[in-house]
Design an enzyme around this catalytic site. Sequence first.
Site, PDB file in Angstrom:
ATOM      1  N   CYS A  35      39.160  52.267  62.761  1.00  0.00           N
ATOM      2  CA  CYS A  35      39.485  52.829  61.444  1.00  0.00           C
ATOM      3  C   CYS A  35      38.312  52.857  60.479  1.00  0.00           C
ATOM      4  O   CYS A  35      38.395  53.460  59.422  1.00  0.00           O
ATOM      5  CB  CYS A  35      40.594  52.016  60.800  1.00  0.00           C
ATOM      6  SG  CYS A  35      40.066  50.309  60.587  1.00  0.00           S
ATOM      7  N   CYS A 104      43.611  45.423  63.698  1.00  0.00           N
ATOM      8  CA  CYS A 104      43.077  44.920  62.421  1.00  0.00           C
ATOM      9  C   CYS A 104      42.699  43.448  62.538  1.00  0.00           C
ATOM     10  O   CYS A 104      41.732  43.002  61.928  1.00  0.00           O
ATOM     11  CB  CYS A 104      44.108  45.092  61.315  1.00  0.00           C
ATOM     12  SG  CYS A 104      44.824  46.736  61.258  1.00  0.00           S
TER      13      CYS A 104
END
Length: 138
Positions: A35, A104
Amino acid sequence: MQNYTEKVMEHFMHPRNVGEIPDADGVGTVGNPVCGDVMRMYIKIKDNIITEAKFKTFGCGSAIATSSMVTEMVKGKTIEEALKISNRAVAEALGGLPPIKMHCSVLAEQALKKALADYYRKIGKDPSSFEPLDEHSH
Ligand code: FES
């Protein structure tokens, strides 16, 4: 939103240990190849024990929550213990993350390892056994 545990939300809304340590013994910065989010971690080490950890994260809520949690988890741990903290362990400590957000939590583990690698280099030890590769190389 309903996929996030209360603990994730709580650490996202009130992250622990945000900031910098100007005289840190180790600093690690990692970018998430999925990301583009970035996390930087600062640690203080005394007698092989992590005495302080702070972070700055430019990223999503899960990245912030896992950064917050990992800085809490490492305090008081030896370097060897800290190296065993996996992204899964951090996510579990938060009560879990939605599968799509597991990537993440990798930032938290890798930023910690990079900060420890930085420290190893400073004291003349070889960090290659645990240092994460930069995202461009894999
Ligand atoms: Fe980038 Fe979570 S979406 S770290």
